[in-house]
Structure formats: structure tokens, C-alpha cells
Design a protein around this motif. Structure first.
Motif, PDB file in Angstrom:
ATOM      1  N   ARG A  67       0.601  -1.423   0.479  1.00 50.28           N
ATOM      2  CA  ARG A  67      -0.408   0.262   0.478  1.00 50.28           C
ATOM      3  C   ARG A  67       0.421   1.290   0.302  1.00 50.28           C
ATOM      4  O   ARG A  67       0.716   1.914  -0.632  1.00 50.28           O
ATOM      5  N   LYS A  68       1.930   1.815   0.915  1.00 55.03           N
ATOM      6  CA  LYS A  68       3.085   2.712   0.519  1.00 55.03           C
ATOM      7  C   LYS A  68       3.664   2.445  -0.687  1.00 55.03           C
ATOM      8  O   LYS A  68       3.522   3.798  -1.474  1.00 55.03           O
ATOM      9  N   GLU A  69       3.707   1.744  -1.782  1.00 54.82           N
ATOM     10  CA  GLU A  69       4.442   1.816  -2.802  1.00 54.82           C
ATOM     11  C   GLU A  69       3.071   2.031  -4.007  1.00 54.82           C
ATOM     12  O   GLU A  69       3.365   2.855  -4.445  1.00 54.82           O
ATOM     13  N   ARG A  72       2.261   5.917  -3.107  1.00 51.61           N
ATOM     14  CA  ARG A  72       4.009   6.523  -4.322  1.00 51.61           C
ATOM     15  C   ARG A  72       3.234   6.859  -5.210  1.00 51.61           C
ATOM     16  O   ARG A  72       3.514   7.968  -5.767  1.00 51.61           O
ATOM     17  N   ALA A  73       2.903   6.211  -5.784  1.00 47.47           N
ATOM     18  CA  ALA A  73       2.574   5.967  -7.358  1.00 47.47           C
ATOM     19  C   ALA A  73       1.500   6.063  -7.652  1.00 47.47           C
ATOM     20  O   ALA A  73       1.226   7.334  -9.013  1.00 47.47           O
ATOM     21  N   TYR A  74       0.275   6.721  -6.610  1.00 44.40           N
ATOM     22  CA  TYR A  74      -0.561   7.626  -7.037  1.00 44.40           C
ATOM     23  C   TYR A  74      -0.269   8.848  -6.947  1.00 44.40           C
ATOM     24  O   TYR A  74      -1.136   9.551  -7.584  1.00 44.40           O
ATOM     25  N   ARG A  79      -2.940  10.978  -8.349  1.00 45.59           N
ATOM     26  CA  ARG A  79      -4.264  10.805  -8.027  1.00 45.59           C
ATOM     27  C   ARG A  79      -3.907  10.607  -6.156  1.00 45.59           C
ATOM     28  O   ARG A  79      -3.907   9.726  -5.746  1.00 45.59           O
ATOM     29  N   LEU A  80      -4.039  12.152  -5.401  1.00 47.86           N
ATOM     30  CA  LEU A  80      -4.156  12.149  -4.447  1.00 47.86           C
ATOM     31  C   LEU A  80      -5.370  12.192  -3.511  1.00 47.86           C
ATOM     32  O   LEU A  80      -4.967  11.442  -2.177  1.00 47.86           O
ATOM     33  N   ASP A  81      -6.248  11.589  -3.526  1.00 43.68           N
ATOM     34  CA  ASP A  81      -7.465  11.045  -3.630  1.00 43.68           C
ATOM     35  C   ASP A  81      -6.992   9.838  -3.102  1.00 43.68           C
ATOM     36  O   ASP A  81      -7.062   8.887  -2.128  1.00 43.68           O
ATOM     37  N   LEU A  82      -6.232   8.737  -4.328  1.00 40.58           N
ATOM     38  CA  LEU A  82      -6.633   7.708  -4.053  1.00 40.58           C
ATOM     39  C   LEU A  82      -4.682   7.294  -4.041  1.00 40.58           C
ATOM     40  O   LEU A  82      -5.072   6.181  -2.448  1.00 40.58           O
ATOM     41  N   ALA A  83      -4.068   7.980  -3.523  1.00 44.93           N
ATOM     42  CA  ALA A  83      -3.089   7.931  -2.773  1.00 44.93           C
ATOM     43  C   ALA A  83      -3.519   7.288  -0.647  1.00 44.93           C
ATOM     44  O   ALA A  83      -3.097   7.454   0.036  1.00 44.93           O
ATOM     45  N   GLU A  84      -4.044   8.845  -0.832  1.00 45.39           N
ATOM     46  CA  GLU A  84      -4.911   9.200   0.857  1.00 45.39           C
ATOM     47  C   GLU A  84      -5.356   7.642   1.295  1.00 45.39           C
ATOM     48  O   GLU A  84      -5.289   7.570   2.855  1.00 45.39           O
ATOM     49  N   ARG A  85      -5.882   7.073   0.520  1.00 43.82           N
ATOM     50  CA  ARG A  85      -6.875   6.167   0.955  1.00 43.82           C
ATOM     51  C   ARG A  85      -5.514   5.299   1.076  1.00 43.82           C
ATOM     52  O   ARG A  85      -6.663   4.219   2.302  1.00 43.82           O
TER      53      ARG A  85
END
Length: 161
Positions: A67-69, A72-74, A79-85
Motif C-alpha cells: 500500500r505504501k508503494e 507513492r505511485a498514485y 491521484r492524491l485521493d487514491l494515495a490518501e486512501r
């Protein structure tokens, strides 16, 4: 309380609390644990009771790292919304992991493992990593620890790597 029970209890509590995000993440964790159970039985271990605490810790560590990876990819993709999720899922998963060791504690653990295994050269790296995994699963990132072990073993054998 073993790890499997802690996850199941948290899952039930998330259902009662109607916390959809937490429930979703804990269901993924539970599914990963059950997948490991099935894999153990399929490997010819019919009487196996399933995965133990170290297996669950390994699963949780992998899920957290994935999930951390992904986060980082998001972020790189905007895609900050998906990264935050993803990062919220990491936070939920890490509730079940033991405290991560800091750099000094990792160095001390490496030195202890080298002493315990009697490692003297880079050829003993597998023994040292096995010792660390047996004692510190879920407490350190073994991808980062591998090069540190190699450095310690190289310096112990006078740079003979």
C-alpha cells in the motif's frame, strides 16, 4: 491474544461501528490470512491448523509495504485521493504490527544475529537473515536490512566481498 483473533475482533467491531473503510481493510487482511491457510494445506500439510503469528505478521508487513508503494505511485500520477486512501489502509494495517525498530535498534539486532549465527563472511548472510526473520518479523523492513547485513559482514571479513 494471537494476531488472527485480534484481526477478527477488530473486524467484528468495525461491523458494529459501521466503519466501512476499516471493515473493508480488515476483510482484505482476513482474506489474505485465509489464502495463506489454504496455501499451507495445499502444500501437503493437511493437519496444519493454519498460519501462526509470524505468518500473520509477514502478511501484514507485505500488505503495508504494497500500500505504501501504491500510494507513492498514485502521488506521482497526481491521484492524491487514491494515495490518501492507501495511506489510511496502511494506518489500519499497522495497528496490528509491532513497533518498528529504529536505526540503532536495527544495527544492534543485526550485530546480535551475526554473533548468534557465528557469521564471519558474506556467505553466511542467509543464516543472519533467517535469524533476523525468526526474531524480528514485522518489526523491520527486510528489504532495507539486507544491504545493512551485507555491509556488516563485509566489514567483518575485512572488505572481502
Amino acid at each position: 491474544m494471537d494476531m488472527r483473533t485480534r484481526v477478527t475482533t477488530a473486524l467484528k467491531q468495525a461491523m458494529k461501528d459501521k466503519d466501512a473503510e476499516r471493515l473493508s481493510t480488515l476483510r482484505l487482511v482476513n482474506a489474505a490470512i485465509k489464502d495463506r491457510d489454504i496455501a499451507l494445506r495445499a502444500a501437503g500439510n493437511e493437519e496444519a491448523k493454519g498460519c501462526d503469528n509470524s505468518d500473520v505478521l509477514e502478511i501484514l508487513g507485505k500488505m503495508s509495504k504494497q500500500r505504501k508503494e501504491s500510494a507513492r505511485a498514485y502521488e506521482e500520477g497526481g491521484r492524491l485521493d487514491l494515495a490518501e486512501r492507501e495511506l489510511r489502509e496502511v494506518k489500519i494495517i499497522e495497528e496490528f504490527l509491532p513497533k518498528q525498530l529504529d536505526d540503532d535498534e536495527v544495527a544492534k539486532a543485526i550485530q546480535t544475529a551475526i554473533t548468534a549465527t557465528g557469521a564471519g563472511s558474506i556467505r553466511d548472510m542467509g543464516k543472519v537473515m533467517g535469524e533476523l526473520k525468526a526474531n524480528y518479523t514485522g518489526q523491520m523492513d527486510f528489504g532495507k536490512v539486507g544491504p545493512l547485513v551485507k555491509d556488516h559482514l563485509c566489514s567483518a571479513s575485512n572488505g572481502d566481498c
